[in-house]
Design a protein around this motif. Structure first.
Motif, PDB file in Angstrom:
ATOM      1  N   VAL A  64       0.754  -1.245  -0.041  1.00  0.00           N
ATOM      2  CA  VAL A  64      -0.026  -0.087  -0.118  1.00  0.00           C
ATOM      3  C   VAL A  64       0.879   1.345   0.033  1.00  0.00           C
ATOM      4  O   VAL A  64       1.930   1.380   0.513  1.00  0.00           O
ATOM      5  CB  VAL A  64      -1.020  -0.042   1.162  1.00  0.00           C
ATOM      6  N   GLN A  66       0.719   5.508   0.097  1.00  0.00           N
ATOM      7  CA  GLN A  66      -0.222   6.848   0.696  1.00  0.00           C
ATOM      8  C   GLN A  66      -0.110   7.795  -0.258  1.00  0.00           C
ATOM      9  O   GLN A  66       1.070   8.249  -0.347  1.00  0.00           O
ATOM     10  CB  GLN A  66       0.095   6.929   2.089  1.00  0.00           C
ATOM     11  N   THR A  95     -11.725   5.267  -5.078  1.00  0.00           N
ATOM     12  CA  THR A  95     -11.066   5.310  -3.538  1.00  0.00           C
ATOM     13  C   THR A  95     -11.901   6.450  -2.579  1.00  0.00           C
ATOM     14  O   THR A  95     -13.034   6.913  -3.220  1.00  0.00           O
ATOM     15  CB  THR A  95      -9.627   5.477  -3.372  1.00  0.00           C
ATOM     16  N   ASN A 113      -5.083   5.802   0.919  1.00  0.00           N
ATOM     17  CA  ASN A 113      -4.196   4.478   0.929  1.00  0.00           C
ATOM     18  C   ASN A 113      -4.691   3.608  -0.285  1.00  0.00           C
ATOM     19  O   ASN A 113      -5.814   3.362  -0.306  1.00  0.00           O
ATOM     20  CB  ASN A 113      -4.576   3.681   2.376  1.00  0.00           C
ATOM     21  N   PHE A 224      -2.023  -2.798   9.604  1.00  0.00           N
ATOM     22  CA  PHE A 224      -0.992  -1.578   9.726  1.00  0.00           C
ATOM     23  C   PHE A 224       0.195  -2.133  10.243  1.00  0.00           C
ATOM     24  O   PHE A 224       0.216  -3.410  11.110  1.00  0.00           O
ATOM     25  CB  PHE A 224      -1.548  -0.558  10.499  1.00  0.00           C
ATOM     26  N   THR A 238       1.668   2.907   9.943  1.00  0.00           N
ATOM     27  CA  THR A 238       1.287   3.106   8.320  1.00  0.00           C
ATOM     28  C   THR A 238       0.460   1.892   7.877  1.00  0.00           C
ATOM     29  O   THR A 238       0.867   0.804   8.116  1.00  0.00           O
ATOM     30  CB  THR A 238       2.712   3.010   7.512  1.00  0.00           C
ATOM     31  N   VAL A 239      -0.553   1.992   7.034  1.00  0.00           N
ATOM     32  CA  VAL A 239      -1.517   1.155   6.616  1.00  0.00           C
ATOM     33  C   VAL A 239      -0.780   0.245   5.638  1.00  0.00           C
ATOM     34  O   VAL A 239      -0.176   0.963   4.660  1.00  0.00           O
ATOM     35  CB  VAL A 239      -2.702   1.791   6.129  1.00  0.00           C
ATOM     36  N   THR A 242      -5.444  -1.687   3.191  1.00  0.00           N
ATOM     37  CA  THR A 242      -6.407  -0.733   3.251  1.00  0.00           C
ATOM     38  C   THR A 242      -7.827  -1.462   3.145  1.00  0.00           C
ATOM     39  O   THR A 242      -8.109  -2.483   2.601  1.00  0.00           O
ATOM     40  CB  THR A 242      -6.220   0.504   2.242  1.00  0.00           C
ATOM     41  N   ALA A 246     -11.320   5.465   3.837  1.00  0.00           N
ATOM     42  CA  ALA A 246     -10.310   6.604   4.319  1.00  0.00           C
ATOM     43  C   ALA A 246     -10.505   6.713   5.866  1.00  0.00           C
ATOM     44  O   ALA A 246      -9.465   6.700   6.675  1.00  0.00           O
ATOM     45  CB  ALA A 246     -10.236   7.807   3.707  1.00  0.00           C
ATOM     46  N   ASP A 249      -9.528   3.496   7.799  1.00  0.00           N
ATOM     47  CA  ASP A 249      -7.989   3.472   7.806  1.00  0.00           C
ATOM     48  C   ASP A 249      -7.227   4.458   8.819  1.00  0.00           C
ATOM     49  O   ASP A 249      -6.303   4.211   9.648  1.00  0.00           O
ATOM     50  CB  ASP A 249      -7.330   3.519   6.489  1.00  0.00           C
ATOM     51  N   CYS A 253      -5.163   3.811  12.856  1.00  0.00           N
ATOM     52  CA  CYS A 253      -3.982   4.199  13.075  1.00  0.00           C
ATOM     53  C   CYS A 253      -3.834   5.284  14.277  1.00  0.00           C
ATOM     54  O   CYS A 253      -2.953   5.243  15.158  1.00  0.00           O
ATOM     55  CB  CYS A 253      -3.047   4.795  11.872  1.00  0.00           C
TER      56      CYS A 253
END
Length: 287
Positions: A64, A66, A95, A113, A224, A238-239, A242, A246, A249, A253
């Motif tokens: 993935v 970003q 997305t 992501n 993640f 960090t993802v 995904t 959004a 995700d 985190c």
């Protein structure tokens, strides 16, 4: 510290025109920042006084990447935007974007992501466009609003093969320094006598479910990787898988970084050591 910056020279490139607006031209070089716990590439498409950055962040492992935009902005409000990303005139990639601000930094960002396979056209594309798919945009949290934000930006691209290669090098460096192993193959952390310990399951509560995701009936799994420092603190999240949403995700985190506590790993020298932790969270609505 592992702070290193690579600047890639700017190259002028002719670009495909879009009916809505001509793609923005870069005003600066690509900067690949080998930070202590992150791999981030940025390029300014604005001015020095009013910067507008195209951003790429790569995880230590996983497929993935970003993709985001950062500009000036003073609000802390967060929204989710149903969006599509287009490379040249290819079919759009659907997305969702997290649109959020940081009042202290006077910055506003939109981030998505995306699986690396969806970003494969980046290596050859001359233009990138990010645009909203719907007029209605809902605020993440307990309060809902409509038409709070729009996204429709286009950029001229250049040197993407070199940028992605630099990010790959940075990620390999992260894996070495933070002793990140290949979790998909069931490997163990090399160079450690004992890995970090902690319990993330209890960190999440039903009240953490983003309101926009409840409203839209959105569910999904988020994977993640956490980088845990010698004090047991989360240095980065960090993802790497995904959910396609959004809000889910980002919330995953955000919660772990705010509430996560670990007993640090132990190195071969019997001292606390940097390490990594992999986790998957399933967001599901009870019927």
């Amino acid at each position: 510290m592992r702070l290193r910056v690579i600047a890639l020279a700017a190259i002028g490139v002719s670009s495909t025109s879009f009916a809505a607006s001509a793609p923005k031209q870069p005003s600066g070089k690509w900067i690949v920042n080998f930070a202590d716990a992150q791999c981030v590439a940025t390029r300014n498409y604005g001015s020095e006084e009013d910067p507008f950055y195209l951003v790429l962040k790569a995880p230590a492992v996983g497929d993935v990447l970003q993709l985001g935009l950062v500009r000036k902005g003073a609000t802390d409000e967060a929204t989710q935007i149903d969006a599509e990303i287009l490379f040249d005139e290819s079919a759009p990639v659907r997305t969702s974007l997290l649109d959020f601000g940081n009042r202290k930094l006077n910055q506003r960002a939109m981030m998505a992501n995306l699986p690396a396979k969806q970003l494969s056209p980046l290596t050859t594309a001359k233009t990138l466009r990010i645009r909203a798919r719907e007029d209605g945009v809902s605020t993440i949290g307990t309060r809902l609003a409509v038409n709070t934000s729009r996204a429709d930006e286009a950029f001229t691209l250049a040197q993407m093969t070199a940028v992605l290669k630099a990010l790959d090098t940075c990620a390999a460096d992260l894996r070495k320094i933070w002793k990140v192993w290949d979790y998909e193959k069931g490997g163990a952390q090399a160079g450690l006598k004992q890995g970090p310990t902690g319990d993330l399951v209890r960190l999440f509560d039903a009240d953490d479910y983003p309101a926009i995701s409840i409203l839209k009936g959105q569910i999904g799994d988020v994977g993640f990787v956490l980088l845990i420092d010698e004090l047991g603190k989360v240095a980065d999240c960090t993802v790497i898988r995904t959910s396609g949403v959004a809000a889910l995700d980002a919330q995953s985190c955000a919660i772990v970084k705010a509430r996560g506590k670990f007993k640090p790993a132990v190195g071969l020298d019997d001292k606390p050591s940097k390490s990594a932790w992999f986790q998957r969270v399933r967001w599901a609505l009870m019927r």
